[in-house]
Motif scaffolding. Sequence first.
Motif, PDB file in Angstrom:
ATOM      1  N   MET A   1     -75.833 107.739  28.524  1.00  0.00           N
ATOM      2  CA  MET A   1     -74.757 108.499  27.890  1.00  0.00           C
ATOM      3  C   MET A   1     -73.478 107.672  27.935  1.00  0.00           C
ATOM      4  O   MET A   1     -73.029 107.274  29.021  1.00  0.00           O
ATOM      5  N   LYS A   2     -72.899 107.397  26.794  1.00  0.00           N
ATOM      6  CA  LYS A   2     -71.648 106.652  26.734  1.00  0.00           C
ATOM      7  C   LYS A   2     -70.478 107.616  26.868  1.00  0.00           C
ATOM      8  O   LYS A   2     -70.333 108.555  26.089  1.00  0.00           O
ATOM      9  N   ILE A   3     -69.643 107.400  27.866  1.00  0.00           N
ATOM     10  CA  ILE A   3     -68.488 108.266  28.087  1.00  0.00           C
ATOM     11  C   ILE A   3     -67.302 107.714  27.304  1.00  0.00           C
ATOM     12  O   ILE A   3     -66.719 106.685  27.653  1.00  0.00           O
ATOM     13  N   ARG A   4     -66.948 108.380  26.239  1.00  0.00           N
ATOM     14  CA  ARG A   4     -65.795 107.965  25.426  1.00  0.00           C
ATOM     15  C   ARG A   4     -64.502 108.536  25.980  1.00  0.00           C
ATOM     16  O   ARG A   4     -63.443 107.920  25.881  1.00  0.00           O
TER      17      ARG A   4
ATOM     18  N   ARG B   1     -65.675 107.266  36.194  1.00  0.00           N
ATOM     19  CA  ARG B   1     -64.293 107.180  36.676  1.00  0.00           C
ATOM     20  C   ARG B   1     -64.312 107.033  38.195  1.00  0.00           C
ATOM     21  O   ARG B   1     -65.197 107.546  38.863  1.00  0.00           O
ATOM     22  N   LYS B   2     -63.306 106.397  38.753  1.00  0.00           N
ATOM     23  CA  LYS B   2     -63.265 106.183  40.194  1.00  0.00           C
ATOM     24  C   LYS B   2     -62.682 107.364  40.953  1.00  0.00           C
ATOM     25  O   LYS B   2     -63.061 107.620  42.089  1.00  0.00           O
ATOM     26  N   SER B   3     -61.752 108.074  40.341  1.00  0.00           N
ATOM     27  CA  SER B   3     -61.056 109.113  41.111  1.00  0.00           C
ATOM     28  C   SER B   3     -60.641 110.308  40.267  1.00  0.00           C
ATOM     29  O   SER B   3     -59.646 110.961  40.565  1.00  0.00           O
ATOM     30  N   LEU B   4     -61.378 110.586  39.182  1.00  0.00           N
ATOM     31  CA  LEU B   4     -61.038 111.748  38.370  1.00  0.00           C
ATOM     32  C   LEU B   4     -61.257 113.023  39.177  1.00  0.00           C
ATOM     33  O   LEU B   4     -60.408 113.918  39.218  1.00  0.00           O
TER      34      LEU B   4
ATOM     35  N   TYR C   1     -63.648 119.896  33.707  1.00  0.00           N
ATOM     36  CA  TYR C   1     -63.495 118.563  33.141  1.00  0.00           C
ATOM     37  C   TYR C   1     -64.097 118.555  31.740  1.00  0.00           C
ATOM     38  O   TYR C   1     -65.237 118.969  31.542  1.00  0.00           O
ATOM     39  N   ARG C   2     -63.343 118.046  30.789  1.00  0.00           N
ATOM     40  CA  ARG C   2     -63.803 117.962  29.401  1.00  0.00           C
ATOM     41  C   ARG C   2     -64.346 116.558  29.148  1.00  0.00           C
ATOM     42  O   ARG C   2     -63.676 115.567  29.444  1.00  0.00           O
ATOM     43  N   VAL C   3     -65.562 116.481  28.594  1.00  0.00           N
ATOM     44  CA  VAL C   3     -66.253 115.204  28.452  1.00  0.00           C
ATOM     45  C   VAL C   3     -66.580 114.964  26.981  1.00  0.00           C
ATOM     46  O   VAL C   3     -67.275 115.774  26.348  1.00  0.00           O
ATOM     47  N   ASN C   4     -66.074 113.837  26.453  1.00  0.00           N
ATOM     48  CA  ASN C   4     -66.355 113.430  25.058  1.00  0.00           C
ATOM     49  C   ASN C   4     -65.994 114.505  24.036  1.00  0.00           C
ATOM     50  O   ASN C   4     -66.531 114.507  22.925  1.00  0.00           O
ATOM     51  N   GLN C   5     -65.121 115.415  24.405  1.00  0.00           N
ATOM     52  CA  GLN C   5     -64.740 116.522  23.519  1.00  0.00           C
ATOM     53  C   GLN C   5     -65.947 117.334  23.067  1.00  0.00           C
ATOM     54  O   GLN C   5     -65.888 118.049  22.066  1.00  0.00           O
ATOM     55  N   GLU C   6     -67.049 117.250  23.836  1.00  0.00           N
ATOM     56  CA  GLU C   6     -68.301 117.895  23.424  1.00  0.00           C
ATOM     57  C   GLU C   6     -68.843 118.870  24.456  1.00  0.00           C
ATOM     58  O   GLU C   6     -69.463 119.874  24.101  1.00  0.00           O
TER      59      GLU C   6
END
Length: 206
Positions: free
Chosen positions: A1-4, A46-49, A65-70
Amino acid sequence: MKIRSAEFEISSVRPSQWPLDGLPEVAFVGRSNVGKSSLLNKLLGRKSLARISSQPGKTQQINFYRVNQEIRFGDLPGYGYAQVSKQQRSQFLRMMDTYLSKRDVLRLVFHLIDSRHDPTKDDIARHKWLLDTGVPIVVVATKIDKLPKTKVKASLQRIRTVLASPYPVLGVSAAKSIGIDEMWEYIQSATQDDNTGTEAENLPKN
């Protein structure tokens, strides 16, 4: 999964604060100090989100947490930490139970268990309650890099047996990136067809 994109949205304590845009959600549930924040950061690249605290039990809200606007991740407070007051534990559990039973967009729950130990009474009670909600579950056995390789399989089977779970048990290590791709496969399977929910219903049971 590519995290944009991956961003923290809000910390909430009541349903009126939950995001309402209808994105499918994945929840993360586990005892305090089970490695939940480290795992979230690894999944999101992410290292510290997600903040990693030296004080177990510090998280007292649901973090979104919102991921890839999806899709959206819901990080629930850790349970079972003895130094949190009885009143606080009761409040946490009510908040978690409200979210897990009433969140219509919830598609999958990852229940995190420390692979180095048998599930605790709190783990067993939480898992039983999760089974009653009807939301698909994947049991995530964390920190398997700390186990001898020859003991990993037995640990996963023991966790499944103690929990009496019909759902998969996946061994994961945030430190060594073990099981991360498999977690994303479960996430995508549960959320990719959000109109019908058929993918979530087809999560494998053993």
